[in-house]
Design an enzyme around this catalytic site. Sequence first.
Site, short mmCIF file in Angstrom:
data_model
loop_
_atom_site.label_atom_id
_atom_site.label_comp_id
_atom_site.label_asym_id
_atom_site.label_seq_id
_atom_site.Cartn_x
_atom_site.Cartn_y
_atom_site.Cartn_z
N ALA A 164 0.84 -1.20 0.00
CA ALA A 164 0.00 0.00 0.00
C ALA A 164 0.88 1.25 0.00
CB ALA A 164 -0.92 -0.01 1.23
N LYS A 219 3.29 2.08 -6.65
CA LYS A 219 3.13 1.15 -7.77
C LYS A 219 2.23 1.72 -8.87
CE LYS A 219 -0.38 -1.49 -5.22
NZ LYS A 219 -0.38 -0.58 -4.03
N ALA A 242 -10.25 0.99 -14.58
CA ALA A 242 -10.42 1.13 -13.13
C ALA A 242 -11.33 0.01 -12.65
CB ALA A 242 -11.01 2.49 -12.79
N HIS A 291 -5.83 9.96 -8.71
CA HIS A 291 -5.41 9.16 -9.87
C HIS A 291 -5.76 9.87 -11.17
CE1 HIS A 291 -4.26 4.98 -8.36
NE2 HIS A 291 -4.45 5.69 -7.27
N ARG A 292 -6.95 10.43 -11.23
CA ARG A 292 -7.39 11.10 -12.46
C ARG A 292 -6.53 12.33 -12.76
NH1 ARG A 292 -13.90 10.65 -11.42
NH2 ARG A 292 -14.18 8.58 -12.37
N ARG A 338 -3.43 12.76 -12.10
CA ARG A 338 -2.10 12.37 -12.57
C ARG A 338 -2.11 11.92 -14.02
NH1 ARG A 338 -1.26 9.00 -7.78
NH2 ARG A 338 -1.57 7.22 -9.15
N ASP A 342 -5.82 -1.19 -13.14
CA ASP A 342 -5.54 -0.82 -11.76
C ASP A 342 -6.81 -1.05 -10.94
OD1 ASP A 342 -4.37 0.14 -9.49
OD2 ASP A 342 -3.92 2.14 -10.28
#
Length: 400
Positions: A231, A235, A253, A271-272, A274, A301
């Site tokens: 975690a 990654k 996703a 995440h979005r 990036r 992911d």
Amino acid sequence: MELTLLGTGSPLGLPRPDCPCAVCARSRGTRARAATALLVDGALLLDLTPGAALAAARAGRSLVGVRQVLLTYPHDGPPVELPAGLPTAGRVPDGRELTLISGHRVRAVPMDSPGTGYEVVSAEGRRLLYLPRGAAPAGLAENHTEPYDLVAADVTGRPDALARLRATGAVGPGTEVVAVHLDHDAPAGAELDRRLAAAGARAVPDGTVLYLGEYHELPEVPRRTLVTGGARSGKSVEAERRLETFPEVVYVATGGTREGDPEWAERVGLHRERRPGSWRTAETTDLVPLLAVEGPALLIDCLSLWLTDAMDRVGAWDDGTWAESGQAALRERTAELVAAVRATRRTVVAVTNEVGSGVVPATAAGRRFRDELGRLNAAFADECEQVVLVVAGQARVLRG
């Protein structure tokens, strides 16, 4: 076409003067880099940097035959001393073309930020594209007539520039991509080589001489990669970085949305933010059909959430259901996924979690999930050309 890289670093060089960072500390000796400058066939100098004449001499070349000096960026700092005999440095207006006495044709390529890129074509038809630091081409034709033989660009600072060039056909399977303008924001040594290889590019030491058209082995980009780690190990960032130079990517996703879970919504939002704006998102756990059809690269992911959904569907959390039918049903689902990975023709980067290295779960259901994820990870990894473990943001290649 003979290309001599007199320097491959940022304008301040590497290491930067008086910088205490770890990358600068490691960039000594053969890893040191002067400001980027390219000498083409001894006749054309792209970017004038301090010590250019000495750099050429170290590479066994001379600036005596240089007939044109072109700059890629606006020069607002102190003047750079012009070596004796060199013509005055200048820039070509965007879109304009000039022909040198040496037979080279040079066209100025517009950029999306201050600076000018140069397309250089030799008398023999060899093609070079040189891009300035922190810039990508603007207004490229949708169908580029012919891929370049070599592209020298800021791969670490503007990976999207390489993605644009690939989308238009300007960078093809046979194009050599060399990273220049390297700064201390990028890693040094073997880690830099690994990251660039994943993008189909490479870095070379200052003074390297390349011959366009000469056969050489290009970096092999792994088609299937599994990225695993604990975690918050980094990654997902590693997986995203591996595809940022691809012209098209579908981000799969597997977690979907969770109503009334602000912490999950925050994770999804990060995440979005990036991801490049050109990437498409598919929220699904139905991976087999995606892997079965041809299309752009897939970033999955993650497998952990796929397994959670699969175990939900077969009732694997209940001990009785697991023993009666759940175990067999889950193994069938994972076997289908692994077979789809084996057969796929798409580029795939999948993210998963390492959950077997910590505390033993207190419940039978928790231990069941740990065991099944370990089995899935091992089977998935067997079908991948490359497997990467990420620890504390540092990637270590386990295979490939």
